[in-house]
Design an enzyme around this catalytic site. Structure first.
Site, PDB file in Angstrom:
ATOM      1  N   LYS A 138      10.097 -31.081  -5.076  1.00  0.00           N
ATOM      2  CA  LYS A 138      10.849 -30.091  -4.520  1.00  0.00           C
ATOM      3  C   LYS A 138      12.257 -30.748  -3.876  1.00  0.00           C
ATOM      4  O   LYS A 138      12.036 -31.644  -3.336  1.00  0.00           O
ATOM      5  CB  LYS A 138      10.144 -29.343  -3.220  1.00  0.00           C
ATOM      6  CG  LYS A 138       9.101 -29.878  -2.499  1.00  0.00           C
ATOM      7  CD  LYS A 138      10.037 -30.999  -1.406  1.00  0.00           C
ATOM      8  CE  LYS A 138      10.987 -30.642  -0.535  1.00  0.00           C
ATOM      9  NZ  LYS A 138      11.429 -31.952   0.190  1.00  0.00           N
ATOM     10  N   TYR A 223      10.620 -25.389   2.972  1.00  0.00           N
ATOM     11  CA  TYR A 223       9.294 -25.262   3.364  1.00  0.00           C
ATOM     12  C   TYR A 223       9.097 -24.030   4.143  1.00  0.00           C
ATOM     13  O   TYR A 223       8.193 -23.308   4.096  1.00  0.00           O
ATOM     14  CB  TYR A 223       8.643 -26.301   4.216  1.00  0.00           C
ATOM     15  CG  TYR A 223       8.377 -27.548   3.505  1.00  0.00           C
ATOM     16  CD1 TYR A 223       7.150 -27.797   2.983  1.00  0.00           C
ATOM     17  CD2 TYR A 223       9.196 -28.687   3.410  1.00  0.00           C
ATOM     18  CE1 TYR A 223       6.786 -28.928   1.974  1.00  0.00           C
ATOM     19  CE2 TYR A 223       8.982 -29.877   2.814  1.00  0.00           C
ATOM     20  CZ  TYR A 223       7.685 -29.883   2.137  1.00  0.00           C
ATOM     21  OH  TYR A 223       7.741 -31.191   1.359  1.00  0.00           O
TER      22      TYR A 223
HETATM   23  P1  NDP Z   1      13.707 -42.161  -1.839  1.00  0.00           P
HETATM   24  O1  NDP Z   1      15.118 -42.412  -1.492  1.00  0.00           O
HETATM   25  O2  NDP Z   1      12.719 -42.923  -1.065  1.00  0.00           O
HETATM   26  O3  NDP Z   1      13.459 -42.593  -3.348  1.00  0.00           O
HETATM   27  C1  NDP Z   1      14.180 -41.831  -4.412  1.00  0.00           C
HETATM   28  C2  NDP Z   1      14.047 -42.809  -5.779  1.00  0.00           C
HETATM   29  O4  NDP Z   1      14.775 -42.270  -6.638  1.00  0.00           O
HETATM   30  C3  NDP Z   1      14.645 -44.374  -5.394  1.00  0.00           C
HETATM   31  O5  NDP Z   1      13.703 -45.036  -4.811  1.00  0.00           O
HETATM   32  C4  NDP Z   1      14.853 -44.573  -6.866  1.00  0.00           C
HETATM   33  O6  NDP Z   1      13.818 -45.428  -7.228  1.00  0.00           O
HETATM   34  C5  NDP Z   1      15.241 -43.365  -7.436  1.00  0.00           C
HETATM   35  N1  NDP Z   1      16.509 -43.201  -7.744  1.00  0.00           N
HETATM   36  C6  NDP Z   1      17.262 -42.697  -9.030  1.00  0.00           C
HETATM   37  N2  NDP Z   1      18.551 -42.795  -8.626  1.00  0.00           N
HETATM   38  C7  NDP Z   1      18.897 -43.151  -7.594  1.00  0.00           C
HETATM   39  C8  NDP Z   1      20.157 -42.645  -6.744  1.00  0.00           C
HETATM   40  N3  NDP Z   1      21.383 -42.382  -7.428  1.00  0.00           N
HETATM   41  N4  NDP Z   1      20.194 -42.815  -5.501  1.00  0.00           N
HETATM   42  C9  NDP Z   1      18.917 -43.037  -4.993  1.00  0.00           C
HETATM   43  N5  NDP Z   1      18.004 -43.343  -5.317  1.00  0.00           N
HETATM   44  C10 NDP Z   1      17.637 -42.836  -6.746  1.00  0.00           C
HETATM   45  O7  NDP Z   1      13.304 -40.709  -1.878  1.00  0.00           O
HETATM   46  P2  NDP Z   1      11.862 -39.813  -1.474  1.00  0.00           P
HETATM   47  O8  NDP Z   1      10.937 -40.221  -2.262  1.00  0.00           O
HETATM   48  O9  NDP Z   1      11.919 -39.599  -0.121  1.00  0.00           O
HETATM   49  O10 NDP Z   1      12.388 -38.381  -2.229  1.00  0.00           O
HETATM   50  C11 NDP Z   1      12.600 -38.131  -3.686  1.00  0.00           C
HETATM   51  C12 NDP Z   1      12.297 -36.688  -3.999  1.00  0.00           C
HETATM   52  O11 NDP Z   1      11.059 -36.390  -3.475  1.00  0.00           O
HETATM   53  C13 NDP Z   1      13.173 -35.577  -3.409  1.00  0.00           C
HETATM   54  O12 NDP Z   1      13.500 -34.711  -4.332  1.00  0.00           O
HETATM   55  C14 NDP Z   1      12.453 -35.310  -2.293  1.00  0.00           C
HETATM   56  O13 NDP Z   1      12.959 -33.777  -1.692  1.00  0.00           O
HETATM   57  C15 NDP Z   1      11.121 -35.139  -2.477  1.00  0.00           C
HETATM   58  N6  NDP Z   1      10.057 -35.499  -1.354  1.00  0.00           N
HETATM   59  C16 NDP Z   1       8.975 -34.512  -1.596  1.00  0.00           C
HETATM   60  C17 NDP Z   1       8.203 -34.701  -0.432  1.00  0.00           C
HETATM   61  C18 NDP Z   1       6.972 -33.712  -0.432  1.00  0.00           C
HETATM   62  O14 NDP Z   1       6.128 -33.748   0.664  1.00  0.00           O
HETATM   63  N7  NDP Z   1       6.710 -32.971  -1.464  1.00  0.00           N
HETATM   64  C19 NDP Z   1       8.456 -35.691   0.793  1.00  0.00           C
HETATM   65  C20 NDP Z   1       9.305 -36.335   0.461  1.00  0.00           C
HETATM   66  C21 NDP Z   1      10.379 -36.274  -0.753  1.00  0.00           C
HETATM   67  P3  NDP Z   1      14.116 -46.398  -8.543  1.00  0.00           P
HETATM   68  O15 NDP Z   1      14.527 -47.541  -7.862  1.00  0.00           O
HETATM   69  O16 NDP Z   1      12.485 -46.648  -8.927  1.00  0.00           O
HETATM   70  O17 NDP Z   1      14.700 -45.878  -9.686  1.00  0.00           O
END
Ligand code: NDP
Length: 374
Positions: A138, A223
């Site tokens: 989401k 949420y």
């Molecule tokens: P993070 O920044 O921690 O991780 C995102 C990952 O996406 C990065 O580590 C990277 O992984 C990849 N990525 C690819 N392109 C990009 C870019 N241009 N910039 C940054 N990262 C990039 O974010 P979150 O994990 O916190 O959030 C990711 C998604 O999950 C969002 O949509 C957020 O809303 C959702 N979310 C949902 C939650 C829930 O409870 N349902 C809780 C937290 C987040 P890599 O290096 O492997 O490519």
């Protein structure tokens, strides 16, 4: 099979069951969940190995119906780490340039997209074209137009599109929904959803509109929108909204810091909600009806979710949300199981249509009428 091996498998089954069992007041007596699982398993690749991707991967260790088998990442060092940590074969590892080749990989059934919001649209459509089921975090997209295109692409490719609405499986949340459906609260008149946290690092993607698609509303306010809908049990027909910004340097144009919004429901209930990146201790739902109430506090955090109603404390099992979510989503994909609250693309489209309306209400200063079921 030797009895020792059989015993060890049973033990593994017991360990697996722990995270979906209550942590208190629970006896570890033999239970269906303790039995070894021999049914179909959803083989999942995670795309985006960031904060939440790590949480999902850890939680999936306890799943029986879903297994992490692949990764898609832009960071080679993470791929190496994950390969070692989760025993992922090199043939199941992709990057953002070559992941269309996943269409030829018969060992991956579904991809869980856990990347920044604005990337979901293109990534999900590419995965649909590759013939893989998609679970997308989401917000599924950054507006309703994108969401429709994603739904269409998945329908055309005949793959399932699910959204990471983990609260839709959370037992205390489902108990309130059950009570509301049973009429325990009487006619629903009011919902309050308070969702927020103080966001840190100003350089993170969540504060960059090109990657986030917006501000607190996309991230945490969603949420309250989604919660209002499953708690009230209806879709809103009008929206009003007001934005306040205390820091225009940190929260630039198009990145909302705080929005208060109100929603009206066909049955006459109203919702009053707050979404913010500037206050902690905001994780509360309150549902009020003519005959009773429910309060969830916290309401959407990773748990334990706590709450009470006019009848007493909610005491359903404490679960690891992501473990239960992945078990249930595997059953939805593999067995066509119907969830109590939908978790498909159409459910996400409703939330994104509401977000579009909230942003329109903020800029226009006017009430926006909605028909989500047209
Ligand atoms: P993070 O920044 O921690 O991780 C995102 C990952 O996406 C990065 O580590 C990277 O992984 C990849 N990525 C690819 N392109 C990009 C870019 N241009 N910039 C940054 N990262 C990039 O974010 P979150 O994990 O916190 O959030 C990711 C998604 O999950 C969002 O949509 C957020 O809303 C959702 N979310 C949902 C939650 C829930 O409870 N349902 C809780 C937290 C987040 P890599 O290096 O492997 O490519």
């Amino acid at each position: 099979m030797s009895s020792r091996r059989h015993f060890l498998q049973k033990i593994t089954g017991s360990v697996i069951a722990i995270s979906v069992l209550p942590k208190t007041g629970m006896t570890m007596e033999p239970h269906l969940q303790d039995l070894p699982y021999e049914g179909p398993v959803l083989r999942v690749a995670i795309m985006g190995l960031g904060g939440y991707g790590n949480r999902v991967a850890e939680a999936m260790k306890a799943c029986k119906k879903a297994k992490l088998v692949g990764v898609i990442s832009g960071t080679p060092s993470k791929i190496l780490d994950w390969r070692a940590k989760y025993t992922i074969p090199v043939k199941n590892c992709y990057n953002y340039e070559n992941f269309d080749e996943i269409k030829d990989n018969k060992d991956i059934d579904a991809v869980y997209v856990i990347t920044p919001n604005a990337l979901h649209h293109d990534q999900v459509i590419r995965l649909a074209k590759a013939g893989k089921h998609v679970i997308c975090e989401k917000p599924m997209a950054i507006n309703a137009i994108e969401a429709r295109e994603m739904i269409d692409a998945c329908e055309k490719a005949r793959v399932k599109l699910l959204v990471g609405y983990r609260m839709h499986f959370e037992p205390n949340t489902l108990e309130v929904i059950r009570m509301r459906k049973a009429g325990d609260f009487g006619k629903i008149r009011f919902f309050q959803g308070l969702c927020g946290f103080k966001i840190g690092d100003p350089t993170q993607w969540r504060l960059n509109k090109a990657l986030s698609g917006g501000g607190s509303m996309m991230d945490i306010g969603i949420y309250a929108i989604n919660g209002a809908r499953y708690m009230v049990g209806e879709d809103p027909v009008w929206i009003t909204a007001q934005e306040t910004k205390t820091n225009t340097e940190k929260f630039k144009e198009g990145v909302d810091e705080t929005i208060q919004f109100q929603m009206g429901f066909p049955g006459g209930a109203v919702a009053s909600c707050l979404s913010t990146y500037s206050l902690n201790n905001l994780d509360r739902f309150f549902l009020d009806g003519e005959d009773g109430f429910a309060e969830m506090l916290p309401s959407t955090g990773y748990g334990p979710i706590k709450g009470h109603t006019h009848k007493g404390e909610l005491n359903k099992p404490i679960v690891t949300h992501q473990t239960l979510q992945m078990e249930e989503m595997a059953a939805i994909i593999l067995e066509n199981k119907q969830p109590i609250v939908p978790v498909d693309g159409k459910e996400a489209l409703k939330d994104l249509t509401i977000i579009d309306a909230i942003y329109l209400a903020v800029t226009s200063g006017k009430r926006v009428e909605l028909n989500l079921n047209s």
